[in-house]
Scaffold this motif. Structure first.
Motif, PDB file in Angstrom:
ATOM      1  N   GLU A 201       0.678  -1.208   0.072  1.00 45.51           N
ATOM      2  CA  GLU A 201       0.034   0.113  -0.011  1.00 45.51           C
ATOM      3  C   GLU A 201       0.724   1.117   0.155  1.00 45.51           C
ATOM      4  OE1 GLU A 201      -2.632  -0.256   3.412  1.00 45.51           O
ATOM      5  OE2 GLU A 201      -3.641  -2.089   2.478  1.00 45.51           O
ATOM      6  N   LYS A 202       2.117   1.201   0.447  1.00 48.58           N
ATOM      7  CA  LYS A 202       2.899   2.284   0.905  1.00 48.58           C
ATOM      8  C   LYS A 202       3.779   2.403  -0.429  1.00 48.58           C
ATOM      9  CE  LYS A 202       2.569   2.338   5.544  1.00 48.58           C
ATOM     10  NZ  LYS A 202       3.402   1.788   6.944  1.00 48.58           N
TER      11      LYS A 202
ATOM     12  N   GLU B 120       5.839   2.962  -3.992  1.00 49.85           N
ATOM     13  CA  GLU B 120       5.565   3.480  -5.143  1.00 49.85           C
ATOM     14  C   GLU B 120       6.230   2.964  -6.281  1.00 49.85           C
ATOM     15  OE1 GLU B 120       5.855   7.806  -4.751  1.00 49.85           O
ATOM     16  OE2 GLU B 120       4.839   7.930  -2.876  1.00 49.85           O
ATOM     17  N   ASP B 121       7.390   2.296  -6.257  1.00 50.88           N
ATOM     18  CA  ASP B 121       8.094   1.884  -7.344  1.00 50.88           C
ATOM     19  C   ASP B 121       7.212   0.432  -7.635  1.00 50.88           C
ATOM     20  OD1 ASP B 121      10.203  -0.161  -8.441  1.00 50.88           O
ATOM     21  OD2 ASP B 121      11.644   1.349  -7.886  1.00 50.88           O
TER      22      ASP B 121
ATOM     23  N   ARG C  73       6.481  -3.015  -5.887  1.00 51.91           N
ATOM     24  CA  ARG C  73       5.044  -3.506  -5.812  1.00 51.91           C
ATOM     25  C   ARG C  73       5.103  -4.895  -6.548  1.00 51.91           C
ATOM     26  NH1 ARG C  73       1.392   0.070  -4.603  1.00 51.91           N
ATOM     27  NH2 ARG C  73      -0.380  -1.014  -5.770  1.00 51.91           N
TER      28      ARG C  73
END
Length: 80
Positions: free
Chosen positions: A19-20, A22-23, A27
């Motif tokens: 959820e945190k 960004e890459d 992910r």
């Protein structure tokens, strides 16, 4: 059942990190790890019930993610 809960907790940690993150590479890695932990939990639950896991193959109860990856890499190499 303690190990099942431990595996599910690891999967949940991956979910929270996902959820945190960004890459996109991070992910993707977290999604794969989450799935692996859930598969380990399912395998362990089936083992405890004395059943064969419904996944593509039964996973050893002591198999770690590292050994799971090594097993998969060996399978891919043998298939090449």
């Amino acid at each position: 059942m303690d190990r099942v809960q431990e595996y599910r907790d690891h999967a949940r940690q991956c979910e929270l990190l996902l959820e945190k993150a960004e890459d996109l590479r991070v992910r993707a890695r977290l999604r794969r790890e989450r799935q692996e932990w859930l598969e380990l939990a399912a395998s362990r639950e089936a083992l405890l019930r004395g059943e064969r896991w419904a996944g593509e193959r039964p996973l050893d109860e002591e198999m770690t993610l590292t050994s799971l990856r090594a097993f998969e890499a060996g399978r891919r190499a043998a298939g090449s």
